[in-house]
Design a protein around this motif. Sequence first.
Motif, PDB file in Angstrom:
ATOM      1  N   ARG A   1       1.999 -10.524  46.593  1.00 32.67           N
ATOM      2  CA  ARG A   1       0.536 -10.646  46.543  1.00 32.67           C
ATOM      3  C   ARG A   1      -0.080  -9.528  45.686  1.00 32.67           C
ATOM      4  O   ARG A   1      -1.029  -9.763  44.936  1.00 32.67           O
ATOM      5  CB  ARG A   1      -0.034 -10.579  47.962  1.00 32.67           C
ATOM      6  CG  ARG A   1       0.256 -11.820  48.800  1.00 32.67           C
ATOM      7  CD  ARG A   1      -0.216 -11.615  50.232  1.00 32.67           C
ATOM      8  NE  ARG A   1       0.096 -12.758  51.065  1.00 32.67           N
ATOM      9  CZ  ARG A   1      -0.716 -13.802  51.240  1.00 32.67           C
ATOM     10  NH1 ARG A   1      -1.886 -13.828  50.634  1.00 32.67           N
ATOM     11  NH2 ARG A   1      -0.361 -14.810  52.019  1.00 32.67           N
ATOM     12  N   ASP A   2       0.468  -8.337  45.786  1.00 29.10           N
ATOM     13  CA  ASP A   2      -0.063  -7.235  45.000  1.00 29.10           C
ATOM     14  C   ASP A   2       0.137  -7.474  43.505  1.00 29.10           C
ATOM     15  O   ASP A   2      -0.770  -7.228  42.688  1.00 29.10           O
ATOM     16  CB  ASP A   2       0.620  -5.938  45.421  1.00 29.10           C
ATOM     17  CG  ASP A   2       0.053  -4.736  44.678  1.00 29.10           C
ATOM     18  OD1 ASP A   2      -1.115  -4.403  44.916  1.00 29.10           O
ATOM     19  OD2 ASP A   2       0.792  -4.144  43.867  1.00 29.10           O
TER      20      ASP A   2
ATOM     21  N   THR B   1      -2.891  -8.058  40.842  1.00 26.44           N
ATOM     22  CA  THR B   1      -3.028  -7.218  39.656  1.00 26.44           C
ATOM     23  C   THR B   1      -3.157  -8.057  38.392  1.00 26.44           C
ATOM     24  O   THR B   1      -3.993  -7.789  37.518  1.00 26.44           O
ATOM     25  CB  THR B   1      -1.821  -6.279  39.538  1.00 26.44           C
ATOM     26  OG1 THR B   1      -1.726  -5.488  40.729  1.00 26.44           O
ATOM     27  CG2 THR B   1      -1.937  -5.373  38.339  1.00 26.44           C
ATOM     28  N   GLY B   2      -2.350  -9.116  38.296  1.00 25.23           N
ATOM     29  CA  GLY B   2      -2.463 -10.001  37.139  1.00 25.23           C
ATOM     30  C   GLY B   2      -3.785 -10.734  37.082  1.00 25.23           C
ATOM     31  O   GLY B   2      -4.369 -10.912  36.003  1.00 25.23           O
ATOM     32  N   VAL B   3      -4.296 -11.150  38.231  1.00 23.76           N
ATOM     33  CA  VAL B   3      -5.586 -11.846  38.264  1.00 23.76           C
ATOM     34  C   VAL B   3      -6.713 -10.924  37.831  1.00 23.76           C
ATOM     35  O   VAL B   3      -7.606 -11.312  37.061  1.00 23.76           O
ATOM     36  CB  VAL B   3      -5.834 -12.407  39.683  1.00 23.76           C
ATOM     37  CG1 VAL B   3      -7.289 -12.878  39.827  1.00 23.76           C
ATOM     38  CG2 VAL B   3      -4.885 -13.553  39.964  1.00 23.76           C
TER      39      VAL B   3
ATOM     40  N   LEU C   1     -14.221 -16.422  38.825  1.00 26.14           N
ATOM     41  CA  LEU C   1     -12.984 -16.356  38.056  1.00 26.14           C
ATOM     42  C   LEU C   1     -11.825 -15.817  38.892  1.00 26.14           C
ATOM     43  O   LEU C   1     -10.682 -16.283  38.773  1.00 26.14           O
ATOM     44  CB  LEU C   1     -13.193 -15.470  36.834  1.00 26.14           C
ATOM     45  CG  LEU C   1     -14.099 -16.030  35.726  1.00 26.14           C
ATOM     46  CD1 LEU C   1     -14.276 -15.007  34.626  1.00 26.14           C
ATOM     47  CD2 LEU C   1     -13.516 -17.319  35.167  1.00 26.14           C
ATOM     48  N   THR C   2     -12.119 -14.835  39.741  1.00 29.52           N
ATOM     49  CA  THR C   2     -11.052 -14.275  40.593  1.00 29.52           C
ATOM     50  C   THR C   2     -10.503 -15.321  41.540  1.00 29.52           C
ATOM     51  O   THR C   2      -9.279 -15.465  41.706  1.00 29.52           O
ATOM     52  CB  THR C   2     -11.588 -13.073  41.383  1.00 29.52           C
ATOM     53  OG1 THR C   2     -12.086 -12.096  40.467  1.00 29.52           O
ATOM     54  CG2 THR C   2     -10.496 -12.461  42.248  1.00 29.52           C
ATOM     55  N   VAL C   3     -11.402 -16.099  42.173  1.00 26.05           N
ATOM     56  CA  VAL C   3     -10.945 -17.143  43.103  1.00 26.05           C
ATOM     57  C   VAL C   3     -10.152 -18.195  42.367  1.00 26.05           C
ATOM     58  O   VAL C   3      -9.092 -18.662  42.827  1.00 26.05           O
ATOM     59  CB  VAL C   3     -12.159 -17.752  43.837  1.00 26.05           C
ATOM     60  CG1 VAL C   3     -11.723 -18.951  44.664  1.00 26.05           C
ATOM     61  CG2 VAL C   3     -12.819 -16.711  44.722  1.00 26.05           C
ATOM     62  N   ALA C   4     -10.627 -18.594  41.181  1.00 25.72           N
ATOM     63  CA  ALA C   4      -9.940 -19.644  40.430  1.00 25.72           C
ATOM     64  C   ALA C   4      -8.566 -19.182  39.959  1.00 25.72           C
ATOM     65  O   ALA C   4      -7.552 -19.877  40.137  1.00 25.72           O
ATOM     66  CB  ALA C   4     -10.803 -20.061  39.232  1.00 25.72           C
TER      67      ALA C   4
ATOM     68  N   THR D   1      -6.097 -18.585  43.060  1.00 31.73           N
ATOM     69  CA  THR D   1      -5.599 -19.830  43.665  1.00 31.73           C
ATOM     70  C   THR D   1      -4.574 -20.497  42.770  1.00 31.73           C
ATOM     71  O   THR D   1      -3.558 -21.029  43.251  1.00 31.73           O
ATOM     72  CB  THR D   1      -6.774 -20.784  43.923  1.00 31.73           C
ATOM     73  OG1 THR D   1      -7.758 -20.124  44.713  1.00 31.73           O
ATOM     74  CG2 THR D   1      -6.296 -22.036  44.640  1.00 31.73           C
ATOM     75  N   ARG D   2      -4.780 -20.446  41.473  1.00 29.52           N
ATOM     76  CA  ARG D   2      -3.858 -21.081  40.541  1.00 29.52           C
ATOM     77  C   ARG D   2      -2.563 -20.280  40.386  1.00 29.52           C
ATOM     78  O   ARG D   2      -1.507 -20.846  40.092  1.00 29.52           O
ATOM     79  CB  ARG D   2      -4.543 -21.229  39.183  1.00 29.52           C
ATOM     80  CG  ARG D   2      -3.730 -22.038  38.174  1.00 29.52           C
ATOM     81  CD  ARG D   2      -4.506 -22.239  36.905  1.00 29.52           C
ATOM     82  NE  ARG D   2      -3.733 -23.002  35.945  1.00 29.52           N
ATOM     83  CZ  ARG D   2      -4.160 -23.317  34.729  1.00 29.52           C
ATOM     84  NH1 ARG D   2      -5.384 -22.917  34.338  1.00 29.52           N
ATOM     85  NH2 ARG D   2      -3.405 -24.020  33.904  1.00 29.52           N
ATOM     86  N   SER D   3      -2.632 -18.972  40.586  1.00 28.74           N
ATOM     87  CA  SER D   3      -1.453 -18.120  40.382  1.00 28.74           C
ATOM     88  C   SER D   3      -0.571 -17.988  41.601  1.00 28.74           C
ATOM     89  O   SER D   3       0.356 -17.189  41.609  1.00 28.74           O
ATOM     90  CB  SER D   3      -1.907 -16.703  39.958  1.00 28.74           C
ATOM     91  OG  SER D   3      -2.657 -16.772  38.762  1.00 28.74           O
ATOM     92  N   GLY D   4      -0.857 -18.720  42.621  1.00 32.09           N
ATOM     93  CA  GLY D   4       0.015 -18.654  43.791  1.00 32.09           C
ATOM     94  C   GLY D   4      -0.581 -17.856  44.918  1.00 32.09           C
ATOM     95  O   GLY D   4       0.115 -17.100  45.593  1.00 32.09           O
TER      96      GLY D   4
END
Length: 373
Positions: free
Chosen positions: A318-319, A323-325, A356-359, A362-365
Amino acid sequence: MTELQKRPLPVRIRRPADGIPMNDLFRSATSPTEPLPTTPTLPTPTRRTEPEPPAREPLAPVSLASTSLASTAAQLPRRPPPVDPELAERPGPAVPGWVAVLTGLTALTGVGTTLWRARPLRDAVLPPWHWAGLACCLVVAVVSFGGLTRGRTGSAWVLSLFGRYRGSVRRTGLVWISPFVLRRRIDVRLRHWRSEPIAVVDAEGSALRVVVLVVWSVRDTARALLAVDDHLGYLREQVEAAAARVLSQLPADAFRGDTPTLRDAEAVGAALTRMLAAECRPVGVAVFSAQPTRIEYAPEVAAAMRRRQVAALDAKHRDSVLTGVIDAVDDTVTRLTSRGLVELDDFERQSLVKDLTVAFYTRSGGPADPNQE
């Protein structure tokens, strides 16, 4: 009738031996303006003078160095067992086998020649020195052939006479050793030993089970056979003790941060090898490698530690995703504003960053639906 006048009762004041009234000990301090009560003065009772006890000598001050002796002693490294300098392997008395065979055949030839010259044997009259020569030749032949033995590759003979070490023989093939010494064979080949699961604890107190593979050999045959009762049993006990000491210095897993753990088999094996080699050197055993082949949690804590490992891996995942998001959102907002595509105030910027963070998360796992398996 005249009224009888009451007489005042006498007041008795109880005083201790030093003349201070007992009620004055518990009275509160009076103000300077308040007059002190007057008490009748009574004669102070005489006290017997007793010799004063001798003054005690002052206690010596306790220094900080003395209080830290225990902690300092705990930090000092353990000294290996003492080594007997006189008990060391040295070459023992041995002769090649062909020399003993030649000597024995020569003695038998001498006996046969003497008896052949004195034929016929029934009527032979030999002087006393001939009988002494025959007896000596027979003794030489018996000793020569009685001391013959076979030396094997990978083994050695340890010789002792009347309980004293006389040397070691590592020869192979046919060899002659005095028949009057006690001979004991010992294996000097390179061997390996795999331990049973050893119960230890790590630096955090978690119960572990470890299996150690030890590669060793006997280097000093005298110490291995005479300095200890059973060198193989000594090695097994030292493996268990060294494993308990080494594995208790690090945690089995690092759930927080990148700290050294017992999963580094190379470092753990090197430390275990050094410690075990130092402990076994005084008994003539050379340890070449001591590697843990399996380190696992004890059955009673395995389930809890497995859940903790899964939780740590999930938190790390998750971390990394978060970080990527955040990097992606920052890059997107920076590009939109720097190119003049949109003009955002603080409220609009916060809303855009949130969406943008939520989108992206959610898409990145990110967290999935709890009802979905």
